[in-house]
Enzyme design. Structure first.
Site, PDB file in Angstrom:
ATOM      1  N   TYR A   1      10.923  -8.891  -0.277  1.00 38.71           N
ATOM      2  CA  TYR A   1      10.192  -8.066   0.706  1.00 38.71           C
ATOM      3  C   TYR A   1      10.669  -6.620   0.665  1.00 38.71           C
ATOM      4  O   TYR A   1       9.865  -5.685   0.641  1.00 38.71           O
ATOM      5  CB  TYR A   1      10.349  -8.649   2.117  1.00 38.71           C
ATOM      6  CG  TYR A   1       9.717  -7.804   3.202  1.00 38.71           C
ATOM      7  CD1 TYR A   1       8.336  -7.703   3.321  1.00 38.71           C
ATOM      8  CD2 TYR A   1      10.501  -7.089   4.112  1.00 38.71           C
ATOM      9  CE1 TYR A   1       7.751  -6.921   4.320  1.00 38.71           C
ATOM     10  CE2 TYR A   1       9.924  -6.316   5.112  1.00 38.71           C
ATOM     11  CZ  TYR A   1       8.553  -6.221   5.206  1.00 38.71           C
ATOM     12  OH  TYR A   1       7.970  -5.443   6.189  1.00 38.71           O
TER      13      TYR A   1
ATOM     14  N   LYS B   1       8.629  -2.945  -0.259  1.00 39.52           N
ATOM     15  CA  LYS B   1       8.567  -1.758   0.604  1.00 39.52           C
ATOM     16  C   LYS B   1       9.200  -0.544  -0.069  1.00 39.52           C
ATOM     17  O   LYS B   1       8.846   0.595   0.247  1.00 39.52           O
ATOM     18  CB  LYS B   1       9.214  -2.078   1.958  1.00 39.52           C
ATOM     19  CG  LYS B   1       8.407  -3.101   2.760  1.00 39.52           C
ATOM     20  CD  LYS B   1       6.986  -2.589   3.019  1.00 39.52           C
ATOM     21  CE  LYS B   1       6.091  -3.552   3.740  1.00 39.52           C
ATOM     22  NZ  LYS B   1       4.752  -3.022   4.024  1.00 39.52           N
TER      23      LYS B   1
HETATM   24  N1  LIG Z   1       6.850  -5.522  12.518  1.00 41.93           N
HETATM   25  C1  LIG Z   1       7.900  -5.058  11.848  1.00 41.93           C
HETATM   26  O1  LIG Z   1       9.061  -5.303  12.225  1.00 41.93           O
HETATM   27  C2  LIG Z   1       7.685  -4.222  10.639  1.00 41.93           C
HETATM   28  C3  LIG Z   1       8.772  -3.499  10.130  1.00 41.93           C
HETATM   29  C4  LIG Z   1       8.590  -2.719   9.000  1.00 41.93           C
HETATM   30  C5  LIG Z   1       7.363  -2.676   8.377  1.00 41.93           C
HETATM   31  N2  LIG Z   1       6.306  -3.392   8.878  1.00 41.93           N
HETATM   32  C6  LIG Z   1       5.035  -3.346   8.158  1.00 41.93           C
HETATM   33  O2  LIG Z   1       3.997  -3.041   9.055  1.00 41.93           O
HETATM   34  C7  LIG Z   1       2.771  -3.544   8.537  1.00 41.93           C
HETATM   35  C8  LIG Z   1       1.987  -4.224   9.657  1.00 41.93           C
HETATM   36  O3  LIG Z   1       2.667  -5.391  10.053  1.00 41.93           O
HETATM   37  P1  LIG Z   1       2.802  -5.866  11.575  1.00 41.93           P
HETATM   38  O4  LIG Z   1       4.220  -5.787  11.924  1.00 41.93           O
HETATM   39  O5  LIG Z   1       1.809  -5.194  12.420  1.00 41.93           O
HETATM   40  O6  LIG Z   1       2.484  -7.428  11.409  1.00 41.93           O
HETATM   41  P2  LIG Z   1       1.284  -8.344  11.897  1.00 41.93           P
HETATM   42  O7  LIG Z   1       1.063  -8.222  13.364  1.00 41.93           O
HETATM   43  O8  LIG Z   1       1.575  -9.690  11.328  1.00 41.93           O
HETATM   44  O9  LIG Z   1       0.020  -7.687  11.183  1.00 41.93           O
HETATM   45  C9  LIG Z   1      -0.234  -7.867   9.821  1.00 41.93           C
HETATM   46  C10 LIG Z   1      -1.689  -7.535   9.583  1.00 41.93           C
HETATM   47  O10 LIG Z   1      -1.957  -7.726   8.177  1.00 41.93           O
HETATM   48  C11 LIG Z   1      -3.095  -8.582   8.065  1.00 41.93           C
HETATM   49  N3  LIG Z   1      -2.989  -9.417   6.891  1.00 41.93           N
HETATM   50  C12 LIG Z   1      -1.998 -10.312   6.603  1.00 41.93           C
HETATM   51  N4  LIG Z   1      -2.282 -10.934   5.450  1.00 41.93           N
HETATM   52  C13 LIG Z   1      -3.477 -10.440   5.014  1.00 41.93           C
HETATM   53  C14 LIG Z   1      -4.294 -10.716   3.887  1.00 41.93           C
HETATM   54  N5  LIG Z   1      -3.970 -11.631   2.971  1.00 41.93           N
HETATM   55  N6  LIG Z   1      -5.445  -9.994   3.757  1.00 41.93           N
HETATM   56  C15 LIG Z   1      -5.807  -9.068   4.682  1.00 41.93           C
HETATM   57  N7  LIG Z   1      -5.065  -8.780   5.748  1.00 41.93           N
HETATM   58  C16 LIG Z   1      -3.914  -9.464   5.918  1.00 41.93           C
HETATM   59  C17 LIG Z   1      -3.103  -9.426   9.323  1.00 41.93           C
HETATM   60  O11 LIG Z   1      -4.417  -9.833   9.675  1.00 41.93           O
HETATM   61  P3  LIG Z   1      -5.102 -11.246   9.349  1.00 41.93           P
HETATM   62  O12 LIG Z   1      -4.092 -12.306   9.563  1.00 41.93           O
HETATM   63  O13 LIG Z   1      -6.262 -11.249  10.290  1.00 41.93           O
HETATM   64  O14 LIG Z   1      -5.557 -11.142   7.929  1.00 41.93           O
HETATM   65  C18 LIG Z   1      -2.630  -8.424  10.363  1.00 41.93           C
HETATM   66  O15 LIG Z   1      -3.721  -7.674  10.848  1.00 41.93           O
HETATM   67  C19 LIG Z   1       3.144  -4.444   7.362  1.00 41.93           C
HETATM   68  O16 LIG Z   1       2.896  -3.752   6.156  1.00 41.93           O
HETATM   69  C20 LIG Z   1       4.628  -4.664   7.554  1.00 41.93           C
HETATM   70  O17 LIG Z   1       5.295  -4.921   6.330  1.00 41.93           O
HETATM   71  C21 LIG Z   1       6.445  -4.166   9.995  1.00 41.93           C
END
Ligand SMILES: NC(=O)c1ccc[n+]([C@@H]2O[C@H](COP(=O)([O-])OP(=O)(O)OC[C@H]3O[C@@H](n4cnc5c(N)ncnc54)[C@H](OP(=O)(O)O)[C@@H]3O)[C@@H](O)[C@H]2O)c1
Length: 260
Positions: free
Chosen positions: A150, A154
């Protein structure tokens, strides 16, 4: 007003981007797999802000569905802001990781943002305006503390963003890497982690609001949880001087090894 396309708009960070960009008056294209969640958000934002909202249901790990989203970026009303946000985490050590799961992660976290940026960039450069926001993660600074791939996905997002910014910035296109630490969204539970065991969770609205402050300032890299900006500037400063230390000959410390 201009149109913003947000991947992963059905929950978490992407859904908050949708709310904030709608409030700024942008029309939206929402992309994810969960059609009903996006339809509910689209109806709410259309009503609240009198904006147009398209919903594109797509699994971005599927080549044909990814192509459909890329086609939307190439045609239809111009997309001025692409938010490459969809992503997932994969927990556990590399030696135990399922190759198929790793392949899916690479498709979602690496291939999809790359090809969507590729689809968007031509029109943006032609218009001399536009913005691409890519979601990285602070784990790319600490790979030794985050087993598996992961953090490497990133790292790619950050390096890709910085390289692209250098390339298209002079042509009027702004590229921002947003680098969150742990944020309260569904991502960790989807990956099988217990959210209550993750320390220092940032609220998702705080994260996006801070990222948008960085966006408005046209920051190349925005790290919302980092208080001491000097740490990042020292890190980048060290990288900036590194090329001046590179020569055409192997460094002295390797010559003895080569002849032994
Ligand atoms: N939360 C954290 O701690 C954190 C930290 C650093 C970076 N990030 C990054 O922030 C970004 C958003 O994540 P989040 O934290 O908001 O998580 P999240 O709530 O799980 O959201 C992830 C989003 O990606 C979509 N997704 C997942 N698999 C997919 C697929 N195969 N095709 C199309 N869409 C897909 C999901 O929608 P569906 O399931 O409806 O497809 C959901 O809308 C990610 O890139 C993550 O790596 C998050």
């Amino acid at each position: 007003m201009s149109t913003a396309l947000i991947t992963g708009a059905s929950s978490g960070i992407g859904a908050v981007y949708a709310r904030r960009l709608a409030a700024r008056g942008h029309d939206l294209v929402l992309v994810a797999r969960a059609t009903e969640r996006m339809a509910a958000l689209a109806a709410e934002l259309h009503k609240a802000h009198e904006i147009a909202v398209e919903v594109l249901t797509a699994d971005l790990t599927d080549a044909a569905q990814l192509q459909m989203v890329a086609n939307r970026l190439r045609s239809g009303s111009p997309v001025e802001i692409l938010v490459n946000n969809a992503g997932a985490a994969l927990l556990g050590p590399f030696e135990a990781a399922d190759p198929a799961a790793m392949e899916q992660l690479l498709k979602l976290n690496v291939t999809a943002p790359t090809l969507l940026a590729s689809a968007a960039i031509g029109g943006m450069v032609k218009r001399g305006s536009g913005a691409i926001i890519n979601l990285g993660s602070v784990v790319s600074f600490m790979p030794a503390f985050f087993p598996g791939i992961y953090s490497a996905t990133k790292s790619y997002v950050l390096t890709f963003s910085q390289g692209l910014a250098a390339e298209v910035g002079p042509k009027g296109v702004y590229v921002q890497a947003v680098v969150p630490a742990a944020t309260r969204t569904e991502i960790w539970e989807r990956a099988g982690a217990d959210l209550s065991k993750i320390p220092n969770l940032m609220g998702v609205e705080d994260l996006v609001d801070a990222a948008l402050v960085g966006f408005d300032r046209r920051e190349a890299v925005t790290i919302p949880p980092l208080s001491d900006l000097g740490l990042w500037e020292a890190f980048e400063g060290a990288r900036a001087v590194l090329p001046s230390g590179l020569g055409a000959q192997p460094a002295e410390r390797y010559r003895a090894c080569a002849s032994a």
